[in-house]
Design a protein around this motif. Sequence first.
Motif, mmCIF file in Angstrom:
data_model
loop_
_atom_site.group_PDB
_atom_site.id
_atom_site.type_symbol
_atom_site.label_atom_id
_atom_site.label_comp_id
_atom_site.label_asym_id
_atom_site.label_seq_id
_atom_site.Cartn_x
_atom_site.Cartn_y
_atom_site.Cartn_z
ATOM 1 N N TRP A 1 43.116 17.234 42.782
ATOM 2 C CA TRP A 1 43.324 18.113 41.635
ATOM 3 C C TRP A 1 42.444 19.362 41.763
ATOM 4 C CZ3 TRP A 1 43.974 15.429 36.256
ATOM 5 C CH2 TRP A 1 44.589 16.303 35.355
ATOM 6 N N TYR A 2 41.162 19.136 42.010
ATOM 7 C CA TYR A 2 40.215 20.255 42.086
ATOM 8 C C TYR A 2 40.374 21.069 43.376
ATOM 9 C CZ TYR A 2 37.621 19.810 37.767
ATOM 10 O OH TYR A 2 37.264 19.852 36.436
ATOM 11 N N GLU A 3 40.772 20.419 44.446
ATOM 12 C CA GLU A 3 40.960 21.143 45.703
ATOM 13 C C GLU A 3 42.176 22.071 45.656
ATOM 14 O OE1 GLU A 3 39.199 21.087 48.993
ATOM 15 O OE2 GLU A 3 37.779 20.747 47.365
ATOM 16 N N ASN A 4 43.110 21.790 44.758
ATOM 17 C CA ASN A 4 44.339 22.584 44.685
ATOM 18 C C ASN A 4 44.454 23.424 43.416
ATOM 19 O OD1 ASN A 4 45.849 21.697 47.150
ATOM 20 N ND2 ASN A 4 45.469 19.700 46.224
ATOM 21 N N LEU A 5 43.317 23.669 42.756
ATOM 22 C CA LEU A 5 43.353 24.465 41.528
ATOM 23 C C LEU A 5 43.724 25.911 41.825
ATOM 24 C CD1 LEU A 5 40.253 23.376 39.402
ATOM 25 C CD2 LEU A 5 42.655 22.922 38.951
ATOM 26 N N LYS A 6 44.583 26.442 40.995
ATOM 27 C CA LYS A 6 44.972 27.848 41.103
ATOM 28 C C LYS A 6 44.975 28.448 39.704
ATOM 29 C CE LYS A 6 47.793 27.350 45.250
ATOM 30 N NZ LYS A 6 46.799 27.931 46.107
ATOM 31 N N ALA A 7 44.850 29.764 39.650
ATOM 32 C CA ALA A 7 44.834 30.454 38.367
ATOM 33 C C ALA A 7 45.529 31.797 38.494
ATOM 34 C CB ALA A 7 43.397 30.652 37.895
ATOM 35 N N CYS A 8 45.863 32.348 37.350
ATOM 36 C CA CYS A 8 46.383 33.714 37.319
ATOM 37 C C CYS A 8 45.807 34.402 36.085
ATOM 38 C CB CYS A 8 47.911 33.735 37.299
ATOM 39 S SG CYS A 8 48.641 33.180 35.747
ATOM 40 N N VAL A 9 45.870 35.693 36.070
ATOM 41 C CA VAL A 9 45.397 36.470 34.931
ATOM 42 C C VAL A 9 46.606 36.899 34.111
ATOM 43 C CG1 VAL A 9 44.196 38.564 34.194
ATOM 44 C CG2 VAL A 9 43.384 37.298 36.203
ATOM 45 N N LYS A 10 46.562 36.590 32.808
ATOM 46 C CA LYS A 10 47.642 37.002 31.915
ATOM 47 C C LYS A 10 47.129 38.170 31.083
ATOM 48 C CE LYS A 10 50.923 35.266 28.510
ATOM 49 N NZ LYS A 10 51.381 34.094 27.756
ATOM 50 N N TRP A 11 47.848 39.272 31.121
ATOM 51 C CA TRP A 11 47.411 40.464 30.387
ATOM 52 C C TRP A 11 48.633 41.170 29.800
ATOM 53 C CZ3 TRP A 11 42.984 42.090 28.538
ATOM 54 C CH2 TRP A 11 42.851 43.415 28.134
ATOM 55 N N GLN A 12 48.641 41.273 28.491
ATOM 56 C CA GLN A 12 49.705 41.964 27.764
ATOM 57 C C GLN A 12 51.100 41.476 28.179
ATOM 58 O OE1 GLN A 12 48.948 46.170 28.209
ATOM 59 N NE2 GLN A 12 47.206 46.105 26.794
ATOM 60 N N SER B 1 49.417 37.470 40.370
ATOM 61 C CA SER B 1 49.690 36.456 41.392
ATOM 62 C C SER B 1 48.673 35.334 41.247
ATOM 63 C CB SER B 1 49.578 37.073 42.783
ATOM 64 O OG SER B 1 50.479 38.139 42.925
ATOM 65 N N PHE B 2 49.037 34.138 41.675
ATOM 66 C CA PHE B 2 48.105 33.012 41.613
ATOM 67 C C PHE B 2 47.068 33.116 42.729
ATOM 68 C CE2 PHE B 2 51.367 31.295 38.892
ATOM 69 C CZ PHE B 2 50.654 30.504 38.001
ATOM 70 N N PHE B 3 45.858 32.660 42.430
ATOM 71 C CA PHE B 3 44.772 32.656 43.410
ATOM 72 C C PHE B 3 44.011 31.341 43.313
ATOM 73 C CE2 PHE B 3 43.574 34.937 39.562
ATOM 74 C CZ PHE B 3 42.402 34.317 39.163
ATOM 75 N N ASP B 4 43.329 30.958 44.406
ATOM 76 C CA ASP B 4 42.609 29.686 44.469
ATOM 77 C C ASP B 4 41.336 29.729 43.618
ATOM 78 O OD1 ASP B 4 44.464 28.629 46.227
ATOM 79 O OD2 ASP B 4 43.388 29.355 47.988
ATOM 80 N N ILE B 5 40.986 28.572 43.060
ATOM 81 C CA ILE B 5 39.753 28.416 42.281
ATOM 82 C C ILE B 5 38.854 27.420 43.017
ATOM 83 C CG2 ILE B 5 38.771 27.580 40.112
ATOM 84 C CD1 ILE B 5 40.310 30.095 39.689
#
Length: 198
Positions: free
Chosen positions: A110-121, A126-130
């Motif tokens: 779960w933690y090795e494959n975490l990804k995130a994106c920035v939501k704005w307006q 694009s998704f990036f690794d955490i």
Amino acid sequence: MLKKATLNPNSPQNYRPITVSSTHSKVLEMFLEPEDIACDHQYGFEKGRGTYLPCILLNDTLQYYKSTGSHLFVCSLDAEKCFDKIWHRGLLHKLKDILPVADWLLTYRWYENLKACVKWQGYNSSFFDISRGIRQGSLLSPIFFNIYIDDLLQDLANEHHGCKVGSCNVNVVGYADDVTLISNRVTDMQDMINKCTA
């Protein structure tokens, strides 16, 4: 998400990442929840404990030393953005002896494959690794944080740097990422600060 409504919305450091979890994910986290092993010096994210307990402890200690005419030194530390900086590999290492193997492997993936994106307006980046930080909004994150910081609190509590109130040794109080150090000697206080900042 903006940390406080009064902060400048144009400054990136005033935002915190929030985990958006599905119902399935939250149910899964309930099954993964490890045993609470936080030491007695941690008051944050603990059932039946609140801010009033460490406040009473600190106040009683201050009053005790004031009544004896002795010096008492108190240092309050706040680990800035601590939740966002937790090293995943370090957390997973600490969880290895706490979680059953299958649960640990699932948490690892779960933690090795975490990804995130920035939501704005209304738009998403694009998704990036955490690779750092615990998932704010996750049911497991408060427990994981307490596990991650527990070694430091126990290390500070086991030192003979604190002060005595009767037969009790009082030297550290933790409330989530806020740590208060207490000592009646300046040199011992500095040793504890050094341990926290190492």
